[in-house]
Design a protein around this motif. Structure first.
Motif, short mmCIF file in Angstrom:
data_model
loop_
_atom_site.label_atom_id
_atom_site.label_comp_id
_atom_site.label_asym_id
_atom_site.label_seq_id
_atom_site.Cartn_x
_atom_site.Cartn_y
_atom_site.Cartn_z
N ILE A 151 10.11 7.44 -25.21
CA ILE A 151 10.28 7.50 -25.98
C ILE A 151 11.32 7.13 -27.09
O ILE A 151 11.95 8.43 -27.27
N LEU A 165 2.05 7.30 -29.37
CA LEU A 165 2.24 6.55 -27.91
C LEU A 165 0.95 6.28 -27.96
O LEU A 165 0.49 6.68 -27.56
N LEU A 187 4.20 2.96 -31.67
CA LEU A 187 4.63 4.12 -31.67
C LEU A 187 4.27 3.70 -33.05
O LEU A 187 4.47 4.07 -34.02
#
Length: 488
Positions: A61, A73, A135
């Motif tokens: 990420i 996430l 996110l």
């Protein structure tokens, strides 16, 4: 090896998807507000290994927006896949919707920062990569402000494919583990494979300081602490007590003879450690724990290209091990080492009475090691399942009478023994040993020269990583040419 009272453990959070509680949209919005809004992000999703019904995936990420003090996430599976366990995040799943939330040590994510997480999952008819990620509730587009860039970079590592290869194994047994592809003999790989790639991976001191030491006192000081560091040993140091190695450390010998004589390395309560290219000759158990290398509650370790033996100038015996892995140590790879001229060479799990601590841990890969006149414990395993033993060379000197067996599984352990070369070994494998209750051994595609029939029983848990097995008849030549010091 000597027992030790278990200490309080720090463990990564693992959550079974079947009992997960879904994160609601309102809760997600609250978390995003608390952790600052993510205005840009990119996700790389890699299927690292895959086998019938199961797979592992790594997820990177990248935060392209404002710094985050916490993150979640989110993504959706389209084909019914399920997360069964994970690392570096707390996973939750409801239907096809999955969330992965930071744990205590990786919640802060600076602009441009990367958080790496991973998980093991199950699948049935298909295993496509997710189509998009969010996110903290914001869709990841690979840019700031929602520009139409690729959402993520889905990739697949080649999965192991079954391949039959005739060998001289008298009784190969079936296993639920995926059969790896056979590969011809060639130059040895220098990269890390096996269990040490799991649980977040093993990088040792990568990215940290680099120090070369030329004395025992300098070595002892240099390997302490948890800061990332690489310590190069130039010379062979005599010692009478263990050298204690801290977390996030790479210890590597310079040349073919640098290392220790008279004591060993102690990796206790450590994480993310690499030990390579060391020549260690140990003496009696009164010097420290008696092991050349001892892992005690150590997670994510790679022991590679070392030469471990008894110091025969002090006589014989050496009750304790050359390489012992105990007290819930986990995610360990032992590769391209020479263990020789010793009685009890490598133990996994120190006691029949330690099930409460060891069960679910002690997952170790042994590959391309030479066990030369090691009378027993090559390895002997308690509780660990699966322990993977492949492409090792076993040899017993015909004049050596104190020899009992090669590999043993006890206390419910599960050991997959495949593609190994046994020479002059009358008892290649045992499904129990001494007074310990039995374990399971699956043996397949091994090669035997003047050796007995392996004992097998039961089944072994699936291997979660990709690997290739050399043609068993070539293992002796390959291992003897490339194992031990001086080959990295």
């Amino acid at each position: 090896m000597l027992s030790r009272t278990p200490t309080r453990r720090r463990r990564l959070a693992f959550l079974n998807a079947a009992t997960a509680v879904a994160v609601t949209a309102a809760g997600l919005a609250t978390l995003a507000s608390q952790a600052y809004a993510a205005t840009g992000c990119k996700v790389t999703y890699t299927i690292a290994s895959e086998w019938p019904g199961g797979f592992t995936a790594n997820v990177d990420i990248t935060n392209l927006g404002d710094p985050l003090s916490g993150w979640t996430l989110g993504w959706s599976f389209s084909a019914g896949q399920q997360v069964t366990s994970g690392w570096n995040a707390t996973f939750s799943q409801s239907g096809g919707n999955v969330t992965a939330t930071n744990v205590s040590y990786n919640g802060s994510l600076a602009t441009g920062g990367v958080a790496s997480i991973g998980f093991q999952g199950s699948w049935t008819s298909a295993n496509p990569v997710p189509g998009s990620f969010t996110l903290n509730g914001v869709t990841c587009t690979g840019d700031v402000g929602g520009s139409p860039s690729p959402t993520q970079s889905p990739t697949r590592s080649p999965s192991s494919s079954p391949s039959a290869s005739p060998t001289r194994s008298p009784s190969p047994s079936p296993s639920p583990s995926p059969s790896p592809s056979q590969s011809p003999s060639g130059p040895p790989p220098t990269g890390l494979i096996g269990w040490a790639t799991q649980g977040g991976g093993t990088t040792g001191g990568a990215g940290g300081s680099n120090t070369t030491v030329t004395s025992l006192s300098a070595l002892t000081a240099a390997v302490k602490g948890t800061a990332a560091k690489t310590v190069q040993i130039n010379g062979n140091f005599s010692c009478s007590d263990d050298v204690r190695v801290g977390s996030n450390t790479t210890v590597v010998g310079v040349g073919a003879s640098s290392g220790l004589t008279g004591c060993g390395l102690n990796l206790a309560d450590a994480t993310n450690v690499i030990v390579r290219n060391l020549k260690i000759s140990k003496v009696l158990a009164s010097n420290g724990n008696g092991d050349a290398i001892h892992l005690d509650n150590t997670k994510r370790a790679w022991i590679d290209h070392n030469d471990l033996s008894s110091d025969t100038s002090h006589g014989t015996d050496y009750y304790d091990g050359l390489l012992d892995i105990t007290h819930a140590s986990d995610y360990v790879t032992v590769s391209w080492n020479k263990l020789h001229d010793h009685v009890k060479c490598s133990l996994v799990g120190h006691s029949d009475n330690n099930a409460s601590e060891d069960t679910g841990h002690l997952r170790v890969t042994y590959h391309h090691n030479a066990f030369q006149t090691c009378a027993q414990r090559n390895p002997r395993v308690r509780f660990g399942n699966p322990v993977h033993v492949f492409n090792n060379y076993y040899y017993k000197n015909p004049s050596y009478t104190d020899y009992s067996y090669g590999v043993a599984a006890t206390c419910g352990a599960g050991v997959l023994v495949e593609g190994n070369y046994f020479e002059n070994v009358s008892d290649p494998t045992h499904t129990k040993e001494g007074s310990s209750p039995g374990g399971s051994i699956v043996a397949r595609n091994n090669y035997f020269v003047n050796s007995g029939t392996p004992q097998t029983s039961g089944s072994v848990a699936s291997i979660p990583y990709s690997y290739s097995v050399d043609t068993p008849s070539t293992v002796k030549t390959t291992v003897l040419a490339n194992a031990g010091t001086g080959h990295i």
